[in-house]
Design a protein around this motif. Structure first.
Motif, PDB file in Angstrom:
ATOM      1  N   LEU A  74      10.662   0.419  -1.700  1.00  0.00           N
ATOM      2  CA  LEU A  74       9.293   0.802  -2.062  1.00  0.00           C
ATOM      3  C   LEU A  74       8.308   0.364  -0.979  1.00  0.00           C
ATOM      4  O   LEU A  74       7.353   1.076  -0.652  1.00  0.00           O
TER       5      LEU A  74
ATOM      6  N   LYS B  77       5.858   2.809   1.161  1.00  0.00           N
ATOM      7  CA  LYS B  77       4.501   2.691   0.637  1.00  0.00           C
ATOM      8  C   LYS B  77       3.466   3.472   1.452  1.00  0.00           C
ATOM      9  O   LYS B  77       2.614   4.170   0.892  1.00  0.00           O
TER      10      LYS B  77
ATOM     11  N   LEU C 261       3.759   7.095   0.625  1.00  0.00           N
ATOM     12  CA  LEU C 261       3.412   7.421  -0.761  1.00  0.00           C
ATOM     13  C   LEU C 261       1.902   7.528  -0.934  1.00  0.00           C
ATOM     14  O   LEU C 261       1.415   8.274  -1.780  1.00  0.00           O
TER      15      LEU C 261
ATOM     16  N   GLY D  56      10.269   6.655  -3.634  1.00  0.00           N
ATOM     17  CA  GLY D  56       9.388   6.150  -4.679  1.00  0.00           C
ATOM     18  C   GLY D  56       9.896   6.449  -6.068  1.00  0.00           C
ATOM     19  O   GLY D  56       9.859   5.602  -6.960  1.00  0.00           O
TER      20      GLY D  56
ATOM     21  N   ALA E 193       4.678   8.425  -7.154  1.00  0.00           N
ATOM     22  CA  ALA E 193       5.599   9.198  -6.318  1.00  0.00           C
ATOM     23  C   ALA E 193       5.587  10.676  -6.686  1.00  0.00           C
ATOM     24  O   ALA E 193       5.708  11.549  -5.817  1.00  0.00           O
TER      25      ALA E 193
END
Length: 657
Positions: free
Chosen positions: A83, A87, A90, A105, A249
């Protein structure tokens, strides 16, 4: 949050080493003047600093330390790692979905979501297992109370499979009829919908506080329910945190026509059922599937018309898990799994023509968000509607099928009759089930029942000794020796199962029960050893020397023998059922037993004066038989004493002095 997660330490492997996911680090180009960052090591419990490359702000350092965290924890940390990597992507505002970051995600959030569910259910089972066992055992007298009890127990421990395993154990032990167990299995389906109701609240803002508080409870509690409640709270927080990650996500998909068309296709009931059934079979949790549907509804992807078939499919998917779990298990377990399958499949099929009716009922009992409009209103209302539809459907099925519990029982007993089958193994445990290892309170109860199974073979050995002695049949003595081998094997199964239980976290009460049950198992084995190593050789000596016992002596020995059998029955009942009254009976009859045995000894002394060439041999053998029966009675007393409170034992023994 991202900067904090970059400092994660994964506790796994051997000596300390470092690796990264960027080329600068791999090539060794680290500036000597680079900023230094703080790293917290779970292994050393210290803060340390190390260089940070200027070129790559997202550089992640992974330390390898001797393993102290379980694999599931490392999997969770791994999900957090991916993640962190994804990040930046995302958070990007893109016209077209970026599939790799989105997949990272989505699956990372799903990993957190499923891990949170496991943490929550594990904590619940560990904290409430003992009380749930009591509810199942005491409040299942009829089909209605059985269904209610099954719903309550499953709502608390959030595992219909554990509820079914418990029920099968009660049926196998004769503590519950198949008809009673079916009512509990029906109710368990209602209990599994509670998770969806919790998820529908969508309180993602409270996720991190829940994780923080739960984590603190786990690491500050020395033991007992504090750690279990901490795991439960942390798991709940991870569920909402995973929901939030998945929502972020999937946000780009809201304007991606192919995906929206796919979601609309799920409104076809057969397709929705098929997809949900396959997914449930993979994750082995209908609660997870239904909850995931609720999560997707919060993003506006799943409508109520699509959510209801997903609920149906999730319940059908659990049937696959149930049947796989029943492979190699006793016939009672296969019957229970079959009830589960028939009930869920019929429950889905009969409702297919009435999906719209079920949807109307869910809408009627769900709150509305009239101040919102369009997609926002659907995203706010549909999650609760799906959760309510699942609860309404499960409850309605219980009401519909509960009057036909007898038919279900008769059908599965006819399709899968309980009959002796050729067994290649000498013996196998009857009650020990790996499904319960993670719930010490319930697993210890299985040890208790298996000790009863072990005691049944000891009782059979004692039953067979008398006819073997009277008939002088060598084959009967050989069968007793074979039964002793079975007792030893059951002891080994019990000790191994108890060892695996002890590897988990036990409360003080559970630790005491664990120690007590191991002692009881060894006492039961001691009875088997007394019979096979001491009584059987004496019986064989009677046979070889053709010794005949007088009628009076035989009757007196028979009274002693019957008293020992009765004491053994009461002691085993006390152990298996926690029956303190039966344990008291063993101690109360102690004086009568010793009086009878003294009368036999006095009779033997009197017969020494008779003019009989074999009188000394008879005296020795008959006295030996009496001595071994006394020893078995003493071991039965030991079992009874382990069940009774110390104050009661002291009072009983004092009264007999």
């Amino acid at each position: 949050m991202g900067d904090i997660l970059k400092a994660l330490m994964v506790d796994r492997g051997g000596a300390s080493s470092s690796s990264t996911l960027n080329k600068n680090w791999q090539s060794g180009r680290v500036s000597q003047q680079a900023p230094r960052r703080i790293i917290y090591s779970f292994y050393t419990n210290k803060l340390v600093t190390e260089p940070h490359t200027v070129e790559d702000k997202s550089m992640l350092s992974i330390k390898l330390c001797p393993a102290r965290f379980p694999v599931r924890t490392c999997a969770l940390l791994g999900a957090l790692v991916v993640l962190v990597i994804a990040k930046p992507a995302l958070g990007a505002d893109l016209d077209q979905p970026s599939w790799l970051p989105m997949a990272v995600g989505l699956f990372g959030g799903l990993a957190l979501f499923l891990f949170g569910m496991e943490q929550m259910t594990t904590g619940l089972k560990a904290a409430a297992g003992d009380q749930m066992k009591f509810l199942l055992g005491k409040l299942s007298s009829n089909r209605v109370t059985g269904a209610i009890t099954g719903a309550i127990v499953t709502a608390v421990i959030q595992s219909s499979s554990v509820t079914t395993v418990l029920v099968v154990g009660f049926v196998s032990a004769g503590l519950m009829t198949m008809t009673q167990s079916i009512g509990i299995i029906f109710g368990a389906n209602v209990g599994t919908t509670v998770t969806a109701q919790i998820v529908a609240f969508n309180i993602t803002a409270a996720a991190l506080p829940m994780i923080t508080i739960g984590f603190a409870m786990i690491f500050t509690s020395k033991g007992g329910n504090g750690r279990h409640y901490g795991a439960m709270l942390m798991g709940l927080g991870l569920i909402f945190f995973g929901m939030n990650i998945m929502g972020e996500a999937m946000a780009p998909l809201r304007t991606f026509p192919p995906f929206l068309e796919l979601m609309q296709a799920l409104e076809n009931p057969l397709l929705g059922i098929l997809v949900a059934a396959v997914f449930t079979a993979l994750v082995q949790s209908s609660s997870a599937t239904i909850s995931l549907a609720v999560v997707m509804a919060t993003q506006g992807f799943v409508t109520l018309a699509a959510g209801i078939p997903i609920v149906f499919g999730a319940k059908i998917g659990t049937c696959i898990t149930a049947m796989l779990a029943a492979i190699g298990k006793p016939r009672e377990a296969v019957q229970a799994a079959s009830v589960h399958v028939i009930y869920n499949v019929l429950g889905a099929l009969i409702w297919l023509p009435f999906v719209s009716l079920l949807a109307d009922a869910a809408i009627a009992v769900s709150p509305t968000e009239e101040h919102l409009g369009g997609a926002e209103r659907l995203a706010a209302e549909v999650p609760r509607q799906i959760a309510n539809a699942a609860s309404i459907w499960a409850t309605a099925n219980v009401i519909i099928f509960l009057p036909f519990v007898g038919l279900f029982a008769g059908l599965v007993q006819k399709l899968i009759p309980v009959r002796p089958e050729p067994e290649k193994l000498i013996i196998r445990p009857k009650y020990l089930d790996d499904e319960l290892i993670g719930v010490p309170a319930l697993a210890l109860e299985r040890v208790q029942l298996e000790i009863g199974h072990m005691g049944e073979w000891v009782r059979k050995m004692l039953d067979n000794f008398k006819p073997a002695l009277e008939q002088g049949d060598a084959e009967n003595f050989n069968e007793i020796v074979k039964d002793a081998d079975r007792v030893v094997l059951l002891r080994d199964y019990i000790l191994d199962y108890a060892r695996r239980i002890s590897q988990g976290e036990l409360t003080d009460k559970e630790s005491a029960q664990h120690t007590r049950l191991l002692g009881i198992a060894l006492e039961v084995e001691g009875m088997a050893n007394t019979i096979t190593r001491e009584l059987v050789p004496i019986g064989q000596a009677f046979q070889e020397k053709r010794i005949e016992v007088s009628q009076t002596t035989g009757e007196m020995l028979d009274q002693v023998y019957q008293s020992v059998c009765g004491a053994l029955d009461d002691a085993l009942r006390a152990v298996v059922k926690d029956d303190q009254g039966a344990a008291q009976d063993v101690l109360v009859r102690r004086d009568d037993f010793w009086r009878m045995s003294e009368e036999v000894l006095q009779r033997q002394v009197e017969r020494l004066a008779l003019d009989d060439a074999d009188r000394l041999l008879k005296h020795r053998l008959q006295t030996d038989v009496l001595d071994k029966l006394r020893r078995i009675y003493i071991l039965a007393e030991h079992l009874a004493i382990k069940v009774l409170p110390d104050t009661v034992v002291a009072k009983e023994l004092e009264a007999q002095v």
